[in-house]
Write an enzyme that holds these catalytic residues in place. Structure first.
Site, PDB file in Angstrom:
ATOM      1  N   ASP A  68       0.760  -1.050   0.163  1.00 31.11           N
ATOM      2  CA  ASP A  68       0.153   0.143   0.126  1.00 31.11           C
ATOM      3  C   ASP A  68       0.717   1.440   0.033  1.00 31.11           C
ATOM      4  OD1 ASP A  68      -2.075  -1.979   0.153  1.00 31.11           O
ATOM      5  OD2 ASP A  68      -1.996  -2.027   2.393  1.00 31.11           O
ATOM      6  N   GLU A 109      -9.081  -2.725   4.112  1.00 28.09           N
ATOM      7  CA  GLU A 109      -8.879  -2.351   5.305  1.00 28.09           C
ATOM      8  C   GLU A 109     -10.174  -1.309   6.092  1.00 28.09           C
ATOM      9  OE1 GLU A 109      -4.071  -1.487   5.626  1.00 28.09           O
ATOM     10  OE2 GLU A 109      -5.371   0.130   5.240  1.00 28.09           O
TER      11      GLU A 109
END
Length: 268
Positions: free
Chosen positions: A52, A165
């Protein structure tokens, strides 16, 4: 409307993406916001060596290069931060990520002394924090450092959070969840991999097993073992696909139990 459809609508996840279009969307999103706020001159991201932050770092560097080219203002820069706690086990991945990103500026701040000092101060007041809570202290210390540097460098703190997430609440409140702008919030984990592949990122960085690695008693614990469900299944849920009932219940329970993480302070 089912909870699955409500979540997908809220998080704006698409079932199918075109990487080049999403890359341009992210870059334009960052560029337009930065240019609308003339007091801001930099983008700031903590680089961990994972998928990420590597993706966000590369998008930020491309964005800044475009802004400099268009405005002829050399004061715009991307600042990549390395914020290890002591010695990081996957430091080589961090170096590979930075080599791929090619940031304008790299700053190193080791957060270990600050976290230990905080733990010690709490102990003097009779507050003994668990290993898990200390892990959250690390995440918040990293964000504190980013905002201190942002204040000095006229910077915008860019988040690395994505939809997989967000739906599970797998982030630290006011830690990695406390940023100024989140370009990939609408993407899931596998979609982020597609963007990195399109950007010619080294494969080992985006195929790396995700782990927060915040706990000392359980180091290098993989995200999926904590969540109880794989990112692949979470991604399929977010794309509107049918998944097994047990995984569906786990995902929706995580979503409902972590709702407090997805909104600001409660007011009257």
């Amino acid at each position: 409307m089912s909870l699955q459809k409500k979540i997908i609508k809220l998080l704006k996840v698409k079932p199918i993406i075109k990487p080049e279009i999403e890359i341009n969307n992210c870059i334009n999103f960052l560029k337009n916001y930065l240019l609308q706020h003339l007091n801001l001159k930099s983008l700031i991201v903590g680089i961990s060596g994972g998928q990420d932050s590597t993706l966000i770092g590369k998008l930020c560097q491309i964005t800044i290069e475009k802004i400099r080219s268009e405005t002829k203002d050399i004061n715009y820069q991307f600042i990549a931060l390395r914020l290890p706690y002591g010695i990081q086990y996957d430091e080589n991945d961090c170096k590979d990520a930075l080599n791929f990103i090619c940031p304008d500026c790299i700053l190193y701040v080791n957060i270990k002394d600050a976290v230990l000092s905080s733990e010690k101060s709490l102990k003097k007041s009779g507050i003994i924090i668990s290993d898990y809570i200390k892990g959250n202290e690390k995440a918040r210390e990293r964000m504190k450092v980013q905002y201190s540097i942002a204040a000095v460098k006229k910077g915008l703190v860019v988040g690395t959070g994505h939809a997989a997430e967000t739906i599970t609440g797998f982030f630290t409140k006011y830690g990695d969840g406390g940023t100024d702008i989140n370009p990939i919030a609408r993407l899931n984990k596998r979609q982020g991999r597609l963007l990195l592949k399109h950007l010619n990122c080294p494969k080992h960085l985006y195929f790396k097993k995700p782990m927060a690695d915040l706990e000392e008693k359980n180091p290098q614990k993989e995200d999926e073992s904590v969540l109880g469900v794989t990112y692949d299944i979470i991604d399929s849920y977010l794309e509107g696909k049918k998944i097994d009932i047990i995984s569906k219940k786990i995902i929706e329970r995580l979503y409902l139990n972590t709702s407090h993480k997805r909104h600001g302070p409660i007011t009257q």
